[in-house]
Design an enzyme around this catalytic site. Structure first.
Site, PDB file in Angstrom:
ATOM      1  N   GLY A  15       0.839  -1.210   0.000  1.00  0.00           N
ATOM      2  CA  GLY A  15       0.000   0.000   0.000  1.00  0.00           C
ATOM      3  C   GLY A  15       0.871   1.257   0.000  1.00  0.00           C
ATOM      4  N   ARG A  45      -4.522   1.488   9.592  1.00  0.00           N
ATOM      5  CA  ARG A  45      -4.577   1.497  11.061  1.00  0.00           C
ATOM      6  C   ARG A  45      -3.441   2.332  11.627  1.00  0.00           C
ATOM      7  NH1 ARG A  45      -5.097  -4.880  11.369  1.00  0.00           N
ATOM      8  NH2 ARG A  45      -7.360  -5.122  11.567  1.00  0.00           N
ATOM      9  N   VAL A 130       0.712 -12.309  -8.508  1.00  0.00           N
ATOM     10  CA  VAL A 130       1.617 -13.379  -8.944  1.00  0.00           C
ATOM     11  C   VAL A 130       2.947 -12.790  -9.376  1.00  0.00           C
ATOM     12  CG1 VAL A 130       1.974 -15.307 -10.516  1.00  0.00           C
ATOM     13  CG2 VAL A 130      -0.338 -14.768  -9.733  1.00  0.00           C
ATOM     14  N   GLY A 132       4.933 -10.699  -8.044  1.00  0.00           N
ATOM     15  CA  GLY A 132       5.145  -9.274  -7.742  1.00  0.00           C
ATOM     16  C   GLY A 132       5.174  -8.395  -8.967  1.00  0.00           C
ATOM     17  N   LYS A 203      -0.346 -18.753  -5.967  1.00  0.00           N
ATOM     18  CA  LYS A 203       0.050 -18.116  -7.242  1.00  0.00           C
ATOM     19  C   LYS A 203      -0.034 -19.103  -8.403  1.00  0.00           C
ATOM     20  CE  LYS A 203       3.139 -14.945  -4.811  1.00  0.00           C
ATOM     21  NZ  LYS A 203       4.446 -14.854  -4.143  1.00  0.00           N
TER      22      LYS A 203
END
Ligand SMILES: NC(=O)C1=CN([C@@H]2O[C@H](COP(=O)(O)OP(=O)(O)OC[C@H]3O[C@@H](n4cnc5c(N)ncnc54)[C@H](O)[C@@H]3O)[C@@H](O)[C@H]2O)C=CC1
Ligand SMILES: N[C@@H](CC=O)C(=O)O
Ligand code: NA
Length: 434
Positions: A15, A45, A130, A132, A203
């Site tokens: 993220g 969070r 899958v 990266g 994957k």
């Protein structure tokens, strides 16, 4: 110019990387997408120290993003398959497009998620799930669309490959390297997913579906991790001219599809045998193109973000396209998926490395050879390491030709019954990948 409005759920490794890449490369991304891509809300969070979110609307409630009427695209980067599933289904219900890096979610619940997305006419994109940053889903789904794919094989867990590489090259300890992979943000929240092969099986399930046009069937994948590998076998493999890699293999046969994840011996001179550290590589063999290889970073903040952002750009470009004209979720038209079965591991075929602790006296070799030949198992090479004799036992190493796993199971059971053999027979599957 209209902008596409994005809400990011989860501001951890991926993220945070996604947030930063979208911001840093905003100008180039706009030139590619034909519109600005604007992050209008982030659910997290905790603050990510790598991200400047001072001008961004922040919430600690991920569901606030999917109910935000301004958000066009929900980017799910919280992981797991419980809250993430509810989140994605609710986003779809609310008519949002979804981009996710979550392979567990897609492999386990993808069929249900795609059905819902189809009903609502929205896209669900998962390139980062899958390998990266390697655009392997795009390569198979679009670039190889003219092929009948025969097989694919890949190093698809960066953490596992990092551990194996560091142990082999530097003699480092397993636990120590795993802790480093966690600190670098490569590992899953539960690292047993990495080292026990579950992440790779997620994957592989996705890759097999888009390669062969079959529904996602994670529960049928055979999964073995790297925790049982010993330094002795890593060294014997090297002496035989092989390297041990943790591979996902999917192969089409006349009877069904092999779907298996396990440590594998590969000839050391193959390109894929030399893929080290957190790098991933996927070989795909198609009837027209032959063998192809896709290589790059399989995990990490910005390499993974690269794939997430590419998916967001794809969504932005295709907003005006009718849903039925978009690339299908699993590469094949939804009503054209095949029911070719996934084969149980006993019916899968490969060559085998077997290591036996045998008594050093005449006749043992003949007993071993006879157990193999009774089952039609051809031995390619056999090696008895007299110099390594300990307490009257010598390691005997056999490499077989390709054979069905159930015949190897029978042979191993018989070998272990011999008085002249001590302990369990070690087996590692061998693939030539030619
Ligand atoms: N780390 C990597 O290199 C790669 C990760 N992935 C996948 O990307 C996803 C995210 O992974 P990472 O970024 O590594 O994980 P992470 O643990 O670094 O980040 C997840 C973030 O989501 C937050 N979060 C979790 N549940 C939440 C909730 N209910 N409400 C609000 N925030 C919540 C956590 O606090 C954390 O900050 C996972 O599905 C993972 O499998 C995919 C490719 C590579
Ligand atoms: N934990 C995974 C992250 C990327 O998918 C890995 O190590 O490959
Ligand atoms: Na990818």
């Amino acid at each position: 110019m209209k902008s596409v409005k994005v809400g990011i759920c989860g501001l951890g490794t991926v993220g945070g990387g996604t947030f930063n890449v979208l911001k840093r490369n905003a100008e180039e991304i706009t030139r590619r997408a034909g519109c600005a891509i604007e992050v209008i809300q982030v659910a997290t969070r905790a603050r990510n120290p790598h991200c400047d979110t001072s001008n961004t609307l922040i919430t600690d409630d991920v569901f606030a993003v999917v109910t935000n009427p301004e958000v066009d695209v929900v980017v799910e980067l919280i992981g797991g398959d419980t809250i993430a599933k509810d989140l994605v289904l609710q986003a779809i219900e609310n008519g949002k497009h979804v981009v996710t890096a979550n392979k567990a979610l897609i492999a386990v619940h993808g069929n249900e998620i795609f059905a819902k997305a189809r009903e609502k006419g929205v896209s669900v994109s998962f390139e980062a799930a899958v390998a990266g940053g390697i655009p392997v889903i795009k390569a198979i789904r679009e670039g190889l669309a003219g092929n009948r794919i025969n097989w694919l094989a890949g190093i698809i867990n960066g953490t596992g490959n990092f551990i194996l590489s560091e142990m082999r090259e530097k003699g480092r300890d397993f636990a120590d390297v795993l802790a480093e992979a966690q600190a670098l943000g490569y590992a899953e929240a539960d690292p047993t997913f990495d080292v026990e092969g579950i992440d790779a099986a997620h994957k592989l399930t996705i890759l097999a579906s888009i390669a062969f046009g079959i529904p996602l069937q994670f529960d049928k994948a055979y999964t073995e991790g790297i925790t049982q590998l010993t330094t002795a076998d890593v060294n014997y493999a090297e002496a035989l001219g092989y390297r041990i890699k943790h591979l996902g293999v999917a192969r089409r046969t006349a009877d069904g599809i092999e779907l298996r994840v396990h440590p594998t011996m590969i000839p050391a001179d193959r390109l894929i045998a030399n893929v080290n550290g957190v790098m991933n590589a996927v070989m795909v063999n198609g009837d027209a193109v032959g063998s192809t290889l896709y290589y790059g970073a399989g995990a990490g903040m910005e390499p993974t973000a690269s794939a997430v952002v590419a998916d967001i750009v794809d969504v932005a470009r295709s907003l005006s396209i009718a849903p039925e004209a978009r690339v299908p979720y699993l590469a094949f038209q939804d009503d054209a998926l095949s029911s070719h079965p996934i084969l149980p591991i006993e019916q899968c075929e490969s060559a085998y490395y077997l290591r036996i602790q045998a008594q050093d006296h005449p006749g043992v070799l003949a007993q071993v050879a006879s157990i193999m030949s009774e089952r039609g198992i051809n031995i390619e090479s056999i090696m008895q390491l007299e110099a390594e004799e300990q307490e009257g036992l010598v390691p005997m190493i056999l490499v077989t030709h390709r054979v069905q796993e159930q015949l190897i199971n029978e042979a191993v059971t018989e070998l272990e019954k011999l008085d002249s053999i001590s302990g369990a027979v070690v087996r590692i599957r061998v693939e030539q990948l030619a």
